[in-house]
Write a protein that holds these residues in place. Sequence first.
Motif, PDB file in Angstrom:
ATOM      1  N   MET A  10       0.840  -1.198   0.000  1.00 29.00           N
ATOM      2  CA  MET A  10       0.000   0.000   0.000  1.00 29.00           C
ATOM      3  C   MET A  10       0.878   1.253   0.000  1.00 29.00           C
ATOM      4  O   MET A  10       0.578   2.233  -0.692  1.00 29.00           O
ATOM      5  N   LYS A  11       1.966   1.205   0.752  1.00 30.36           N
ATOM      6  CA  LYS A  11       2.909   2.320   0.791  1.00 30.36           C
ATOM      7  C   LYS A  11       3.540   2.516  -0.585  1.00 30.36           C
ATOM      8  O   LYS A  11       3.647   3.643  -1.072  1.00 30.36           O
ATOM      9  N   TYR A  12       3.955   1.428  -1.220  1.00 25.76           N
ATOM     10  CA  TYR A  12       4.542   1.512  -2.550  1.00 25.76           C
ATOM     11  C   TYR A  12       3.574   2.179  -3.528  1.00 25.76           C
ATOM     12  O   TYR A  12       3.983   3.019  -4.336  1.00 25.76           O
ATOM     13  N   ALA A  13       2.301   1.827  -3.464  1.00 24.32           N
ATOM     14  CA  ALA A  13       1.299   2.406  -4.362  1.00 24.32           C
ATOM     15  C   ALA A  13       1.194   3.911  -4.147  1.00 24.32           C
ATOM     16  O   ALA A  13       1.105   4.679  -5.121  1.00 24.32           O
ATOM     17  N   ARG A  14       1.233   4.359  -2.899  1.00 23.78           N
ATOM     18  CA  ARG A  14       1.167   5.794  -2.617  1.00 23.78           C
ATOM     19  C   ARG A  14       2.412   6.514  -3.132  1.00 23.78           C
ATOM     20  O   ARG A  14       2.319   7.618  -3.672  1.00 23.78           O
ATOM     21  N   ILE A  15       3.570   5.899  -2.967  1.00 24.83           N
ATOM     22  CA  ILE A  15       4.818   6.496  -3.449  1.00 24.83           C
ATOM     23  C   ILE A  15       4.775   6.621  -4.969  1.00 24.83           C
ATOM     24  O   ILE A  15       5.136   7.656  -5.533  1.00 24.83           O
ATOM     25  N   ILE A  16       4.324   5.579  -5.637  1.00 26.28           N
ATOM     26  CA  ILE A  16       4.232   5.583  -7.101  1.00 26.28           C
ATOM     27  C   ILE A  16       3.277   6.680  -7.569  1.00 26.28           C
ATOM     28  O   ILE A  16       3.584   7.422  -8.504  1.00 26.28           O
ATOM     29  N   GLN A  17       2.141   6.817  -6.908  1.00 18.99           N
ATOM     30  CA  GLN A  17       1.189   7.871  -7.265  1.00 18.99           C
ATOM     31  C   GLN A  17       1.808   9.248  -7.073  1.00 18.99           C
ATOM     32  O   GLN A  17       1.600  10.156  -7.886  1.00 18.99           O
ATOM     33  N   GLN A  18       2.580   9.412  -6.018  1.00 17.70           N
ATOM     34  CA  GLN A  18       3.229  10.689  -5.743  1.00 17.70           C
ATOM     35  C   GLN A  18       4.261  11.017  -6.822  1.00 17.70           C
ATOM     36  O   GLN A  18       4.337  12.145  -7.305  1.00 17.70           O
ATOM     37  N   HIS A  51      11.462   2.078   5.195  1.00 18.75           N
ATOM     38  CA  HIS A  51      10.011   1.940   5.062  1.00 18.75           C
ATOM     39  C   HIS A  51       9.260   2.785   6.092  1.00 18.75           C
ATOM     40  O   HIS A  51       8.080   3.049   5.942  1.00 18.75           O
ATOM     41  N   CYS A  52       9.968   3.244   7.113  1.00 13.94           N
ATOM     42  CA  CYS A  52       9.352   4.094   8.139  1.00 13.94           C
ATOM     43  C   CYS A  52       9.316   5.560   7.731  1.00 13.94           C
ATOM     44  O   CYS A  52       8.633   6.361   8.374  1.00 13.94           O
ATOM     45  N   ARG A  53      10.043   5.911   6.685  1.00 14.09           N
ATOM     46  CA  ARG A  53      10.052   7.302   6.204  1.00 14.09           C
ATOM     47  C   ARG A  53       8.724   7.619   5.534  1.00 14.09           C
ATOM     48  O   ARG A  53       7.986   6.740   5.104  1.00 14.09           O
ATOM     49  N   SER A  54       8.448   8.899   5.400  1.00 17.61           N
ATOM     50  CA  SER A  54       7.181   9.312   4.794  1.00 17.61           C
ATOM     51  C   SER A  54       7.155   8.976   3.306  1.00 17.61           C
ATOM     52  O   SER A  54       8.207   8.860   2.658  1.00 17.61           O
ATOM     53  N   ASP A  55       5.952   8.846   2.782  1.00 19.60           N
ATOM     54  CA  ASP A  55       5.779   8.595   1.352  1.00 19.60           C
ATOM     55  C   ASP A  55       6.422   9.723   0.549  1.00 19.60           C
ATOM     56  O   ASP A  55       7.089   9.481  -0.456  1.00 19.60           O
ATOM     57  N   ARG A  56       6.229  10.959   0.988  1.00 21.07           N
ATOM     58  CA  ARG A  56       6.786  12.131   0.302  1.00 21.07           C
ATOM     59  C   ARG A  56       8.310  12.038   0.249  1.00 21.07           C
ATOM     60  O   ARG A  56       8.913  12.251  -0.791  1.00 21.07           O
ATOM     61  N   TYR A  57       8.928  11.724   1.374  1.00 25.74           N
ATOM     62  CA  TYR A  57      10.389  11.614   1.432  1.00 25.74           C
ATOM     63  C   TYR A  57      10.892  10.566   0.443  1.00 25.74           C
ATOM     64  O   TYR A  57      11.827  10.811  -0.315  1.00 25.74           O
ATOM     65  N   LEU A  58      10.268   9.406   0.446  1.00 28.88           N
ATOM     66  CA  LEU A  58      10.706   8.315  -0.426  1.00 28.88           C
ATOM     67  C   LEU A  58      10.463   8.638  -1.896  1.00 28.88           C
ATOM     68  O   LEU A  58      11.290   8.326  -2.748  1.00 28.88           O
ATOM     69  N   ALA A  59       9.347   9.291  -2.196  1.00 26.09           N
ATOM     70  CA  ALA A  59       9.082   9.705  -3.581  1.00 26.09           C
ATOM     71  C   ALA A  59      10.161  10.681  -4.035  1.00 26.09           C
ATOM     72  O   ALA A  59      10.677  10.572  -5.158  1.00 26.09           O
ATOM     73  N   GLU A  60      10.532  11.621  -3.176  1.00 24.25           N
ATOM     74  CA  GLU A  60      11.566  12.587  -3.538  1.00 24.25           C
ATOM     75  C   GLU A  60      12.924  11.914  -3.730  1.00 24.25           C
ATOM     76  O   GLU A  60      13.701  12.333  -4.595  1.00 24.25           O
TER      77      GLU A  60
END
Length: 69
Positions: A10-18, A51-60
């Motif tokens: 679910m986290k991966y999907a949010r990162i991809i969308q971002q 994996h504990c980092r925010s979706d925004r951080y990982l997307a960036e």
Amino acid sequence: MEANETILHMKYARIIQQIAADLGISNVDAMDHFYNSRTFQLISEGIADLHCRSDRYLAEEVEREIEAL
């Protein structure tokens, strides 16, 4: 890594969308970038509990990798 696989997906999907939204690319292209990134590899290996980092951080992080290409 202690994270539940379903939660990670679910986290991966949010990162991809971002990534797609930030770069103005399709979800398919964003998915390709994400799953082929060093960031994804590090998350998968459980390095530094990324994996504990925010979706925004990982997307960036992935976006920085793309820019460096």
